[in-house]
Design a protein around this motif. Structure first.
Motif, PDB file in Angstrom:
ATOM      1  N   ASP A 261       0.832  -1.204   0.000  1.00 48.61           N
ATOM      2  CA  ASP A 261       0.000   0.000   0.000  1.00 48.61           C
ATOM      3  C   ASP A 261       0.866   1.255   0.000  1.00 48.61           C
TER       4      ASP A 261
ATOM      5  N   THR B 250       1.626   0.435  -4.877  1.00 40.78           N
ATOM      6  CA  THR B 250       1.051  -0.675  -5.636  1.00 40.78           C
ATOM      7  C   THR B 250      -0.459  -0.476  -5.686  1.00 40.78           C
TER       8      THR B 250
ATOM      9  N   PRO C  38      -4.183  -0.588  -5.198  1.00 38.83           N
ATOM     10  CA  PRO C  38      -4.867  -1.299  -4.110  1.00 38.83           C
ATOM     11  C   PRO C  38      -5.883  -2.316  -4.619  1.00 38.83           C
ATOM     12  N   GLU C  39      -6.084  -3.320  -3.806  1.00 37.59           N
ATOM     13  CA  GLU C  39      -7.133  -4.310  -4.006  1.00 37.59           C
ATOM     14  C   GLU C  39      -7.830  -4.468  -2.661  1.00 37.59           C
ATOM     15  N   SER C  40      -9.027  -4.962  -2.686  1.00 35.25           N
ATOM     16  CA  SER C  40      -9.721  -5.226  -1.426  1.00 35.25           C
ATOM     17  C   SER C  40     -10.467  -6.546  -1.538  1.00 35.25           C
TER      18      SER C  40
ATOM     19  N   ARG D 246      -6.422  -7.380  -0.398  1.00 31.80           N
ATOM     20  CA  ARG D 246      -5.151  -7.513  -1.120  1.00 31.80           C
ATOM     21  C   ARG D 246      -4.820  -9.000  -1.230  1.00 31.80           C
ATOM     22  N   PHE D 247      -4.316  -9.428  -2.397  1.00 29.71           N
ATOM     23  CA  PHE D 247      -3.982 -10.837  -2.609  1.00 29.71           C
ATOM     24  C   PHE D 247      -2.972 -11.330  -1.577  1.00 29.71           C
TER      25      PHE D 247
END
Length: 117
Positions: free
Chosen positions: A73, A77, A79-81, A83-84
Motif C-alpha cells: 500500500d 502498488t 490497491p485491491e480489497s 489484497r492478494f
C-alpha cells in the motif's frame, strides 16, 4: 560457530529493496507462538541488526511474519480489497548454531524464500 538469523526483503516487481516493511519474529513450541521482536526493514531491505543475534540464538522452530500488504500500500502498488498478499508467515527450523538467512522476494501476486547465506 555461533548461530544467528538475518533476512533481506526485495521488491521484485519494482526491482528494489523493500524499505519500511514490518517483520515479526515468533518462537514456536507446539501450538504456542511467542513474539520475540518486531523490526522494520531499512533502505537496503534489511534490518539494522540481526533478527536473532548470537546471544539470543537457540535452535528450534520459528516464524517470520512479513507485513507485505501495508508495505505494498505504502509503495504505491494499486490497491485491491482484499489484497492478494497481506501477511506472509514463513515457518522454519534452526537445528544448529549457524547463520540462518531467510530472505523474501516479494511482488504483489507472489513471493519466494530460501535458506540463504
Amino acid at each position: 560457530m555461533t548461530g544467528y538469523l538475518t533476512t533481506h526483503v526485495l521488491d521484485t516487481a519494482r526491482g528494489c529493496p523493500a524499505k519500511g516493511l514490518k517483520i515479526e519474529l515468533f518462537r514456536r513450541t507446539g501450538d504456542r507462538r511467542d513474539l520475540l521482536k518486531t523490526l522494520v526493514t531499512n533502505d537496503d531491505g534489511r534490518t539494522d541488526a540481526q533478527i536473532l543475534p548470537a546471544e539470543e540464538f537457540a535452535p528450534g522452530e520459528y516464524e517470520l511474519v512479513f507485513h507485505a500488504g501495508v508495505y505494498l500500500d505504502a509503495s504505491g502498488t494499486p490497491p485491491e480489497s482484499p489484497r492478494f498478499l497481506d501477511v506472509i508467515p514463513i515457518r522454519f527450523g534452526m537445528s544448529e548454531a549457524a547463520h540462518y538467512h531467510v530472505p523474501l522476494l516479494l511482488s504483489p501476486f507472489g513471493y519466494s524464500t530460501y535458506r540463504g547465506s
